[in-house]
Design an enzyme around this catalytic site. Sequence first.
Site, mmCIF file in Angstrom:
data_model
loop_
_atom_site.group_PDB
_atom_site.id
_atom_site.type_symbol
_atom_site.label_atom_id
_atom_site.label_comp_id
_atom_site.label_asym_id
_atom_site.label_seq_id
_atom_site.Cartn_x
_atom_site.Cartn_y
_atom_site.Cartn_z
ATOM 1 N N CYS A 70 -28.002 -8.634 12.600
ATOM 2 C CA CYS A 70 -29.347 -8.111 12.798
ATOM 3 C C CYS A 70 -30.349 -8.852 11.914
ATOM 4 O O CYS A 70 -31.451 -9.175 12.356
ATOM 5 C CB CYS A 70 -29.390 -6.620 12.458
ATOM 6 S SG CYS A 70 -29.379 -5.548 13.910
ATOM 7 N N CYS A 118 2.284 3.157 -3.268
ATOM 8 C CA CYS A 118 1.486 4.199 -3.919
ATOM 9 C C CYS A 118 1.123 5.326 -2.948
ATOM 10 O O CYS A 118 1.198 6.499 -3.288
ATOM 11 C CB CYS A 118 0.189 3.626 -4.478
ATOM 12 S SG CYS A 118 0.400 2.532 -5.885
ATOM 13 N N CYS A 149 0.855 -1.196 0.000
ATOM 14 C CA CYS A 149 0.000 0.000 0.000
ATOM 15 C C CYS A 149 0.881 1.233 0.000
ATOM 16 O O CYS A 149 0.605 2.234 -0.649
ATOM 17 C CB CYS A 149 -0.896 0.019 1.235
ATOM 18 S SG CYS A 149 -1.871 -1.458 1.505
#
Lengths: 265, 107
Positions: free
Chosen positions: A226, A80, A77
């Site tokens: 839920c 960039c 990561c």
Amino acid sequence: MKRPLALLAAAALCAAGLAAAAAEPPKRDDGRRSGFDFMTREVQAIQRDDAQNPAMLWVQEGAAVWDRADGNANRSCASCHGAASEASSRMKGVATRYPAFDAAVQRPITLAQRINACRVDHQQATALAPESQELLALESFVAMQSRGMAIAPPRDPRLVPFRERGEKLYRQRIGQLDLSCAQCHDERAGARLAGATIPQAHPTGYPLYRLEWQGLGSLQRRLRGCIAGVRAEPFPYGTVELTELELYLMQRAAGMPIEAPAVRP
Amino acid sequence: MARALITMPATAKRGEIVEIRTLIAHPMETGYRAGDDGQLLPRNILRRFSCRYDGEQVFSAELFPAVAANPYLTFCTIATVSGTLEFTWEGDRGFAQTERVALTVAA
């Protein structure tokens, strides 16, 4: 009458503390409350203190994963976006904007899906499984950089039909219990479901550490919980229905400060 | 993926009470829960934590199945000399992790 007053004063103090952390001018009270305000003081204390908040273990791991090269491209990561140590400025505010429209797939994607798209396209690595520790670590690390910032859903017209479907789903009665999200979280927020207080369902702190889970989880995990709770069949991880619901919920919570990574009971 | 967070001051005055807070990632599986297949999940917990300050043990704790996942332990010690605090967690399945943090003590 003394105790409720004292509790109210404590709640007001908490709200003031949060507002101070967000460094924003106090807004007019519109009645919206973060799940934080529905928790006991003991659980609030865990979230307030990063040394106690177990979610910080994932954030720490996320910073390590951020800097680690992976995939056929052998890029991280950081290749960039800059090193994890600079990410606080580079990734600031990113989590406030998701889900966002992705032109490549012509649909809205969540922050976790964005991280995976980056992995596949730029790192040429395999996508991380939903709710995998590595993905949650990266997601919490990115979300943490927006802590205290207001949720700012994009005003992208392409998102509108998806968000409308999300709202429809929110108000749709589902499952054997024939309940909609709105019946609990709009009409009965603050009331109790067995021993638990029903919050207003503002997704301000995801991914968050839930004491019940004994671990970190995403908003999609919460939504699936839920949905299963009203005895309907949960949508699989990464489906557009869950993203649409997330889009609507983020719009509903627009302007509320991000608390990630939060703690919930 | 064993991770630990230790929060304590880097420097202290001699004789000062130093608060040390530790958090470690661990599932603390009790051995009493059933998995998806109905079979009991084998116990996997931390059994012991200790902290040595400049080689001398200043705090230790025994942990049991009732302790929640990702145990948070906090304790205090008195700053005496500049040195290293060594934190050790030991548990089932041969789990062992050691972290070291330096403490500088000013006269």
